[in-house]
Design an enzyme around this catalytic site. Structure first.
Site, mmCIF file in Angstrom:
data_model
loop_
_atom_site.group_PDB
_atom_site.id
_atom_site.type_symbol
_atom_site.label_atom_id
_atom_site.label_comp_id
_atom_site.label_asym_id
_atom_site.label_seq_id
_atom_site.Cartn_x
_atom_site.Cartn_y
_atom_site.Cartn_z
ATOM 1 N N CYS A 1 1.422 -0.867 -0.229
ATOM 2 C CA CYS A 1 0.363 -0.073 0.123
ATOM 3 C C CYS A 1 0.734 1.059 0.215
ATOM 4 O O CYS A 1 0.386 2.235 -0.326
ATOM 5 C CB CYS A 1 -0.992 0.176 1.067
ATOM 6 S SG CYS A 1 -1.313 -1.620 1.487
ATOM 7 N N HIS B 1 -4.570 6.488 1.221
ATOM 8 C CA HIS B 1 -4.426 5.343 0.946
ATOM 9 C C HIS B 1 -5.646 4.891 1.048
ATOM 10 O O HIS B 1 -6.145 5.016 2.217
ATOM 11 C CB HIS B 1 -3.126 4.629 1.269
ATOM 12 C CG HIS B 1 -3.400 3.093 1.022
ATOM 13 N ND1 HIS B 1 -3.784 2.075 -0.391
ATOM 14 C CD2 HIS B 1 -3.958 1.926 1.459
ATOM 15 C CE1 HIS B 1 -4.746 1.307 -0.175
ATOM 16 N NE2 HIS B 1 -4.053 0.498 1.329
ATOM 17 N N ASN C 1 -10.490 -0.862 -2.180
ATOM 18 C CA ASN C 1 -8.588 -0.795 -1.976
ATOM 19 C C ASN C 1 -8.147 -1.567 -2.581
ATOM 20 O O ASN C 1 -7.237 -2.622 -2.932
ATOM 21 C CB ASN C 1 -8.275 -1.772 -0.307
ATOM 22 C CG ASN C 1 -6.967 -1.348 0.117
ATOM 23 O OD1 ASN C 1 -6.656 -1.378 -0.405
ATOM 24 N ND2 ASN C 1 -6.870 -1.731 1.236
HETATM 25 O O1 UT7 Z 1 -4.771 -1.263 2.968
HETATM 26 C C1 UT7 Z 1 -3.912 -2.284 3.972
HETATM 27 C C2 UT7 Z 1 -4.194 -2.091 5.291
HETATM 28 N N1 UT7 Z 1 -5.370 -2.647 5.787
HETATM 29 C C3 UT7 Z 1 -6.793 -2.243 6.100
HETATM 30 O O2 UT7 Z 1 -6.005 -0.847 7.116
HETATM 31 C C4 UT7 Z 1 -7.910 -3.024 6.667
HETATM 32 C C5 UT7 Z 1 -7.879 -2.419 8.086
HETATM 33 N N2 UT7 Z 1 -9.042 -3.503 8.782
HETATM 34 C C6 UT7 Z 1 -10.029 -3.400 8.598
HETATM 35 O O3 UT7 Z 1 -10.487 -2.612 8.139
HETATM 36 C C7 UT7 Z 1 -11.230 -3.943 9.467
HETATM 37 O O4 UT7 Z 1 -10.563 -5.061 10.645
HETATM 38 C C8 UT7 Z 1 -12.203 -5.971 8.665
HETATM 39 C C9 UT7 Z 1 -13.463 -3.955 7.529
HETATM 40 C C10 UT7 Z 1 -10.431 -5.810 7.380
HETATM 41 C C11 UT7 Z 1 -12.890 -6.025 9.462
HETATM 42 O O5 UT7 Z 1 -13.820 -5.178 10.066
HETATM 43 P P1 UT7 Z 1 -13.662 -5.699 11.800
HETATM 44 O O6 UT7 Z 1 -15.352 -4.452 12.241
HETATM 45 O O7 UT7 Z 1 -13.184 -5.716 12.030
HETATM 46 O O8 UT7 Z 1 -13.951 -7.257 11.544
HETATM 47 P P2 UT7 Z 1 -14.137 -8.125 12.278
HETATM 48 O O9 UT7 Z 1 -12.927 -8.848 11.024
HETATM 49 O O10 UT7 Z 1 -14.244 -8.292 13.898
HETATM 50 O O11 UT7 Z 1 -14.996 -9.096 12.184
HETATM 51 C C12 UT7 Z 1 -16.843 -9.016 12.654
HETATM 52 C C13 UT7 Z 1 -17.496 -10.054 12.376
HETATM 53 C C14 UT7 Z 1 -17.083 -11.571 12.739
HETATM 54 O O12 UT7 Z 1 -17.951 -12.578 13.008
HETATM 55 P P3 UT7 Z 1 -18.241 -12.586 14.859
HETATM 56 O O13 UT7 Z 1 -16.720 -13.584 15.004
HETATM 57 O O14 UT7 Z 1 -18.107 -11.188 15.099
HETATM 58 O O15 UT7 Z 1 -19.098 -13.837 14.607
HETATM 59 C C15 UT7 Z 1 -16.491 -12.129 11.144
HETATM 60 O O16 UT7 Z 1 -16.678 -13.253 11.394
HETATM 61 O O17 UT7 Z 1 -18.156 -9.726 11.009
HETATM 62 C C16 UT7 Z 1 -17.645 -11.074 10.200
HETATM 63 N N3 UT7 Z 1 -16.838 -10.818 8.842
HETATM 64 C C17 UT7 Z 1 -17.988 -10.817 7.733
HETATM 65 N N4 UT7 Z 1 -19.800 -10.256 7.888
HETATM 66 C C18 UT7 Z 1 -20.227 -10.688 6.471
HETATM 67 C C19 UT7 Z 1 -16.094 -10.599 8.511
HETATM 68 N N5 UT7 Z 1 -16.431 -10.738 7.179
HETATM 69 C C20 UT7 Z 1 -16.880 -9.985 6.530
HETATM 70 C C21 UT7 Z 1 -17.921 -10.286 5.681
HETATM 71 N N6 UT7 Z 1 -19.401 -10.236 5.412
HETATM 72 N N7 UT7 Z 1 -17.459 -9.560 4.629
#
Ligand code: UT7
Length: 333
Positions: A114, A260, A290
């Site tokens: 990135c 970014h 992204n």
């Molecule tokens: O460019 C490079 C740098 N990258 C970044 O900066 C990305 C940084 N991270 C993020 O943007 C976020 O952490 C994510 C968008 C990737 C994830 O968001 P989050 O709020 O951290 O969600 P999470 O991973 O804690 O997941 C929450 C819930 C989980 O379910 P449970 O365990 O609470 O039942 C996941 O399984 O959301 C679930 N989940 C989804 N549900 C529906 C994860 N992905 C999805 C999805 N659709 N696509």
């Protein structure tokens, strides 16, 4: 000493639009989850037989050259940033050199994910400052849709990333404007928090064995989302303030911040931290997802063509991503 000035910008995105409801058909996800957690509404996916990482970069470059009002033959050097190269080797820079029908100018590939575009811009800036080169093309281009797991197992990653390319033409100037400073950082101890491990030279024997055994290779991106999010919000603000401090400036002096496009929530957090009004930050993750190394030059081109960046404006580019790497560039337009 010369300064370097961006004299042209351009971008290219594949025609194929993939909406959140398209993804609902492929994996267990919802438009509501994707928009709420990431801000992404749609992204572009490459078309096989039409788009490659290098030819998308070339198309963006041709638009940047046209915008600069110069011919490709005036270029002295090419820098190409990508995490999704066409081949192990050679790099994409030389492929672009050939596609632009250039003779034997040098072409350098940068592998800083990135932050690759800002790392590349910084390298080009040093060449120009020392007088080694006068005009340099810098490209960021990515095809990520074919390295993601598009089943429900990969949903936390597949919904965020997209394909696209952006480019700028950097040229020497004797004016007191252009790139004021660039700042680059990395922290390899967290390399495994956002990575694609295979295929690689390191795992080649294991991959071959697993292929023979019929087992699965570890070929999809892994991201520790929460960990990356937490570090991103800290490092973005830190590296933007580092650039402003070095130049004796404050966040209120900024006319445009191009972060970014990692996640809309991350951009909004930085905007709040810096106290920037809505018209002083450019976000387009809603349309493209992204696009990693391509996201900054795509956003810069859009903002510039929308008339949001004008002569003498103070523009900051900032990135954070896999490596970990983070970087900024402060520019007097
Ligand atoms: O460019 C490079 C740098 N990258 C970044 O900066 C990305 C940084 N991270 C993020 O943007 C976020 O952490 C994510 C968008 C990737 C994830 O968001 P989050 O709020 O951290 O969600 P999470 O991973 O804690 O997941 C929450 C819930 C989980 O379910 P449970 O365990 O609470 O039942 C996941 O399984 O959301 C679930 N989940 C989804 N549900 C529906 C994860 N992905 C999805 C999805 N659709 N696509």
């Amino acid at each position: 000493m010369y300064k370097s000035k961006i004299i042209g910008t351009g971008h290219y995105v594949p025609d194929r639009i993939v909406t959140n409801s398209d993804l609902e058909e492929m994996m267990d996800t919802t438009d509501e989850w994707i928009v709420e957690r990431t801000g992404v509404q749609e992204r572009r996916w490459f078309e096989a037989g039409k788009d490659t990482v290098s030819n998308m970069g070339t198309r963006a470059a041709q638009r940047a050259l046209e915008n600069a009002g110069i011919e490709a033959s005036e270029l002295d050097f090419i820098v190409f940033a990508t995490l999704s190269p066409e081949y192990y080797f050679p790099g994409c820079g030389v492929l672009v050199q050939d596609q632009l029908d250039l003779d034997t100018i040098g072409a350098l590939d940068v592998r800083n994910q990135c932050s690759g575009f800002i790392y590349g811009l910084s390298v080009a800036d040093q060449f120009i400052k020392t007088g080694m080169y006068k005009t340099i093309l810098i490209i960021g281009s990515e095809i990520q849709s074919n390295i993601m797991d598009k089943s429900s197992n990969g949903r936390a990653i597949a919904v965020i990333f997209g394909d696209g390319a952006g480019a700028v033409v950097l040229q020497a100037t004797e004016e007191e404007k252009g790139i004021l400073s660039t700042h680059m950082h990395s922290q390899g101890k967290y390399a495994s928090e956002l990575t694609v491990k295979e295929p690689s030279t390191r795992h080649k024997e294991q991959i071959l064995k697993r292929l023979i055994d019929g087992a699965k290779a570890d070929i999809y991106p892994y991201m520790n989302g929460k960990f990356i999010f937490k570090h991103a919000v800290e490092r973005f603000s830190e590296v933007i303030n580092e650039a402003l401090d070095q130049n004796g400036l404050k966040p209120s002096d900024l006319d445009m911040l191009i972060p970014h496009q990692a996640n809309l929530r991350i951009s909004q957090y930085i905007q709040r931290e810096l106290g920037l009004a809505d018209d002083k930050i450019w976000n387009n993750i809603q349309k493209y997802g992204n696009t990693t190394g391509a996201s900054i030059p795509i956003a810069l081109d859009e903002a510039q063509r929308a008339g949001k960046i004008n002569d003498d404006d103070l523009v900051c580019l900032a990135s954070f991503g896999s490596g970990l790497t983070w970087a900024s560039a402060l520019i007097r337009w």
